[in-house]
Design a protein around this motif. Structure first.
Motif, short mmCIF file in Angstrom:
data_model
loop_
_atom_site.label_atom_id
_atom_site.label_comp_id
_atom_site.label_asym_id
_atom_site.label_seq_id
_atom_site.Cartn_x
_atom_site.Cartn_y
_atom_site.Cartn_z
N LYS A 222 0.82 -1.20 0.00
CA LYS A 222 0.00 0.00 0.00
C LYS A 222 0.86 1.26 0.00
CE LYS A 222 -3.93 -2.12 2.39
NZ LYS A 222 -4.79 -2.09 3.61
N LYS A 223 2.03 1.17 0.63
CA LYS A 223 2.89 2.34 0.77
C LYS A 223 3.68 2.64 -0.49
CE LYS A 223 6.41 4.31 3.82
NZ LYS A 223 7.25 4.08 5.03
N HIS A 224 4.25 1.56 -1.11
CA HIS A 224 5.15 1.78 -2.25
C HIS A 224 4.54 1.34 -3.58
CE1 HIS A 224 8.35 2.75 0.56
NE2 HIS A 224 8.12 1.61 1.20
N GLY A 225 3.32 0.80 -3.55
CA GLY A 225 2.72 0.33 -4.79
C GLY A 225 3.36 -0.97 -5.26
#
Length: 270
Positions: A222-225
Motif C-alpha cells: 500500500k505504501k510503495h505500490g
C-alpha cells in the motif's frame, strides 16, 4: 472476518491444534477446532492457549512438551528462542553432562515441523563426531552424487533433490552442509503452495528459486505500490533475500564504469 484474538490452540486427544473461540461465559470458553470439533473448557486450562502472533505456527505448550522429550529445559531457554521455535525456526542446542566421571558435551539441531500424518513433531538432528563423508551423504532415500556433495561441502551451495518415503511418495527437498552439526541438513523445497508477499509462487518461480537462481519479482504494498525486486531464497534461514532492482542496476553500472577506467600514466617531462 475473525480477529487474531479469537484464534487459539487447544490440546485434544494428545494433539495440539488450532481452534476458534466461539463463546465465553463465566469461567468457561467455547471453541471449535479446524476439523469441526466443538466443546467447552475452563478459561484457565493449561490445554488452552491464545495465539500470540501471526508468525506463530505451533503452541508454546506443544514446544515445551516436545523439548522436554529431548531433555531440553524449556524454562531455561531465552524468550527469543522460544518465540523462534513456535514460529518453526531451527535452534542449535549445546549441552554438557557427566558420564563415568568425565564431562561430556553434546549438540543437536532441533526444529518443530508439521507432519500431515502425525501432526506436529520435533525434528532432531544430532551433531556428527566427524564431518559427513560422501559415502554417508544420504537423505530421504536419496544418495547424493559427488557433484552434489562438492557443491554443498566445498562451495557452500545448496542443492535441490528428489526424496521419497518408504511407501514410494516422491517429493522435492533442499539440502546443504551445516558445519555446526557436521552433516547434510535438509529443508522443504518451495512449491506452488508457497507464498511470497501474499502471492503464491508459479511453477517457474519455485523451480528457479529452488535451484539457487536470483529472479525478478514484484512486491505489492500500500505504501510503495508495485515494485520489482531481485529475489533469491536461503534454505538455511528459510527466508527470501530481496534486492531493489534499480539499486542493483546502479551498482552494476558503477562496477562496469570502474572497469573501463584506465590508470593514468605518469610520464616524465624533459
Amino acid at each position: 472476518m475473525e480477529n487474531q484474538a479469537e484464534k487459539v490452540y487447544v490440546k485434544v486427544n494428545q494433539k495440539w491444534q488450532r481452534a476458534t473461540k466461539t463463546g465465553e461465559q463465566d469461567d468457561k470458553v467455547s471453541v471449535m477446532t479446524n476439523d469441526g470439533q466443538a466443546f467447552n473448557l475452563p478459561k484457565n486450562s493449561k490445554f488452552l492457549e491464545p495465539i500470540a502472533s501471526k508468525e506463530q505456527k505451533f503452541a508454546y505448550g506443544d514446544v515445551k512438551e516436545q523439548l522436554e522429550g529431548q531433555y531440553i529445559s524449556y524454562a531455561k531457554l531465552p524468550e527469543s528462542v522460544r518465540d523462534n521455535l513456535v514460529e518453526g525456526k531451527e535452534y542449535f542446542h549445546e549441552s554438557t553432562y557427566i558420564s563415568e566421571g568425565e564431562l561430556k558435551e553434546g549438540a543437536k539441531m532441533v526444529q518443530m515441523v508439521y507432519d500431515r500424518n502425525l501432526g506436529s513433531r520435533l525434528d532432531v538432528q544430532y551433531r556428527r563426531n566427524e564431518p559427513v563423508t560422501l559415502d554417508k551423504a544420504r537423505a530421504y532415500n536419496h544418495t547424493f552424487s559427488a557433484d552434489e556433495f562438492e557443491r554443498m561441502v566445498d562451495k557452500k551451495d545448496f542443492v535441490v533433490f528428489q526424496g521419497s518415503t518408504n511407501d514410494g511418495e516422491v517429493f522435492q527437498k533442499l539440502a546443504y552442509f551445516e558445519p555446526r552439526i557436521q552433516d547434510i541438513r535438509t529443508k522443504s523445497a518451495l512449491s506452488t503452495n508457497t507464498y511470497f508477499y501474499g502471492e503464491k509462487l508459479t511453477t517457474k518461480q519455485a523451480d528457479s528459486l529452488n535451484k539457487g537462481q536470483e529472479i525478478e519479482m514484484v512486491i505489492k504494498s500500500k505504501k510503495h505500490g508495485v515494485k520489482p525486486y531481485l529475489v533469491s531464497y536461503s534454505p538455511r534461514r528459510e527466508s527470501y533475500i530481496t534486492k531493489n532492482v534499480d539499486l542493483a542496476k546502479a551498482k552494476n553500472i558503477e562496477v562496469h564504469q570502474d572497469e573501463k577506467k584506465k590508470p593514468r600514466s605518469r610520464g616524465m617531462k624533459v
